[in-house]
Scaffold this active site. Structure first.
Site, PDB file in Angstrom:
ATOM      1  N   GLY A  68      -3.848  -3.808   5.891  1.00  0.00           N
ATOM      2  CA  GLY A  68      -5.077  -3.684   5.112  1.00  0.00           C
ATOM      3  C   GLY A  68      -5.092  -2.431   4.271  1.00  0.00           C
ATOM      4  O   GLY A  68      -4.558  -2.398   3.168  1.00  0.00           O
ATOM      5  N   ARG A  69      -5.658  -1.383   4.816  1.00  0.00           N
ATOM      6  CA  ARG A  69      -5.745  -0.089   4.135  1.00  0.00           C
ATOM      7  C   ARG A  69      -5.291   1.004   5.092  1.00  0.00           C
ATOM      8  O   ARG A  69      -5.587   0.973   6.282  1.00  0.00           O
ATOM      9  CB  ARG A  69      -7.176   0.198   3.667  1.00  0.00           C
ATOM     10  CG  ARG A  69      -7.664  -0.729   2.572  1.00  0.00           C
ATOM     11  CD  ARG A  69      -6.874  -0.472   1.281  1.00  0.00           C
ATOM     12  NE  ARG A  69      -7.217  -1.391   0.227  1.00  0.00           N
ATOM     13  CZ  ARG A  69      -6.477  -2.418  -0.169  1.00  0.00           C
ATOM     14  NH1 ARG A  69      -5.338  -2.675   0.425  1.00  0.00           N
ATOM     15  NH2 ARG A  69      -6.865  -3.186  -1.157  1.00  0.00           N
ATOM     16  N   ASP A  93       2.530  -1.219   6.166  1.00  0.00           N
ATOM     17  CA  ASP A  93       2.844  -1.264   4.734  1.00  0.00           C
ATOM     18  C   ASP A  93       1.776  -0.533   3.934  1.00  0.00           C
ATOM     19  O   ASP A  93       1.750  -0.619   2.713  1.00  0.00           O
ATOM     20  CB  ASP A  93       3.087  -2.692   4.241  1.00  0.00           C
ATOM     21  CG  ASP A  93       1.849  -3.555   4.164  1.00  0.00           C
ATOM     22  OD1 ASP A  93       0.785  -3.133   4.632  1.00  0.00           O
ATOM     23  OD2 ASP A  93       1.940  -4.679   3.625  1.00  0.00           O
ATOM     24  N   GLU A  98      -1.657   7.594   0.971  1.00  0.00           N
ATOM     25  CA  GLU A  98      -0.841   7.004  -0.090  1.00  0.00           C
ATOM     26  C   GLU A  98      -1.118   7.694  -1.422  1.00  0.00           C
ATOM     27  O   GLU A  98      -2.249   8.094  -1.682  1.00  0.00           O
ATOM     28  CB  GLU A  98      -1.150   5.507  -0.205  1.00  0.00           C
ATOM     29  CG  GLU A  98      -0.608   4.724   0.955  1.00  0.00           C
ATOM     30  CD  GLU A  98      -0.907   3.232   0.841  1.00  0.00           C
ATOM     31  OE1 GLU A  98      -1.626   2.802  -0.069  1.00  0.00           O
ATOM     32  OE2 GLU A  98      -0.411   2.506   1.689  1.00  0.00           O
ATOM     33  N   HIS A 116       4.037  -2.663   0.439  1.00  0.00           N
ATOM     34  CA  HIS A 116       2.825  -3.492   0.499  1.00  0.00           C
ATOM     35  C   HIS A 116       3.022  -4.710  -0.399  1.00  0.00           C
ATOM     36  O   HIS A 116       2.592  -4.741  -1.541  1.00  0.00           O
ATOM     37  CB  HIS A 116       1.623  -2.649   0.054  1.00  0.00           C
ATOM     38  CG  HIS A 116       0.300  -3.265   0.336  1.00  0.00           C
ATOM     39  ND1 HIS A 116      -0.113  -3.583   1.600  1.00  0.00           N
ATOM     40  CD2 HIS A 116      -0.713  -3.614  -0.490  1.00  0.00           C
ATOM     41  CE1 HIS A 116      -1.327  -4.105   1.554  1.00  0.00           C
ATOM     42  NE2 HIS A 116      -1.710  -4.138   0.290  1.00  0.00           N
ATOM     43  N   GLY A 118       2.351  -8.060   0.540  1.00  0.00           N
ATOM     44  CA  GLY A 118       1.555  -9.231   0.888  1.00  0.00           C
ATOM     45  C   GLY A 118       0.871  -9.906  -0.283  1.00  0.00           C
ATOM     46  O   GLY A 118       0.821 -11.134  -0.362  1.00  0.00           O
TER      47      GLY A 118
END
Length: 150
Positions: A68-69, A93, A98, A116, A118
């Site tokens: 998610g985050r 991920d 970040e 990331h 997805g």
């Protein structure tokens, strides 16, 4: 596999092709989970869902995956839990700071890091392109604030 989940409102009965068990709060779901998958947006309610208090509720040896985050996990707590065996392993991920990845993740056998990826499906690319155009029109032509400000 027994699938348990938590969210603000339960899914409609029979909406998935498999059985699930709903828990109204994450605090109720954590003690029964062998694998925790976080797929949450960044909101005031999701920052540090995994924290000093919640990590005390998990089964020893739990595995955590965060797609998610990065803000959903307090990374200092996660490293302590990895070091003491509370958490067996993590798959990430997304990261708290970040685009910077905490160097403590590197070279650990109990951490799997992936980009990331997805959202990189054909359908999602089409959806994103449409939403971008809607945002551009809203801001530049309609003098709006943007449909989905980031």
């Amino acid at each position: 596999m027994k699938i348990v989940y938590t969210k603000r409102t339960p899914l409609e009965e029979g909406s998935l092709p498999f059985d699930t068990v709903y828990y109204p709060t994450i605090e109720e779901a954590l003690p029964v989970a062998d694998l925790i998958v976080l797929a949450v947006p960044h909101t005031e309610h999701t920052v540090n869902i995994i924290n000093r208090d919640s990590i005390k509720l998990v089964k020893r040896g739990v595995r955590i995956v965060n797609i998610g985050r990065g803000s959903a996990i307090d990374e200092d707590v996660l490293f302590e839990a990895l070091d003491n065996g509370t958490v067996n392993s993590v798959g990430l991920d997304v990261f708290q700071h970040e685009p910077h990845i905490d160097k403590r993740y590197l070279n650990r056998h109990d951490v799997t890091i992936s980009p990331h990826l997805g959202p990189f499906t054909k359908d999602n690319h089409i959806y994103i392109a449409k939403r971008q155009m809607e945002n551009i029109i809203n801001v530049l032509i309609e003098n709006g604030d943007g449909i989905n400000p980031v």
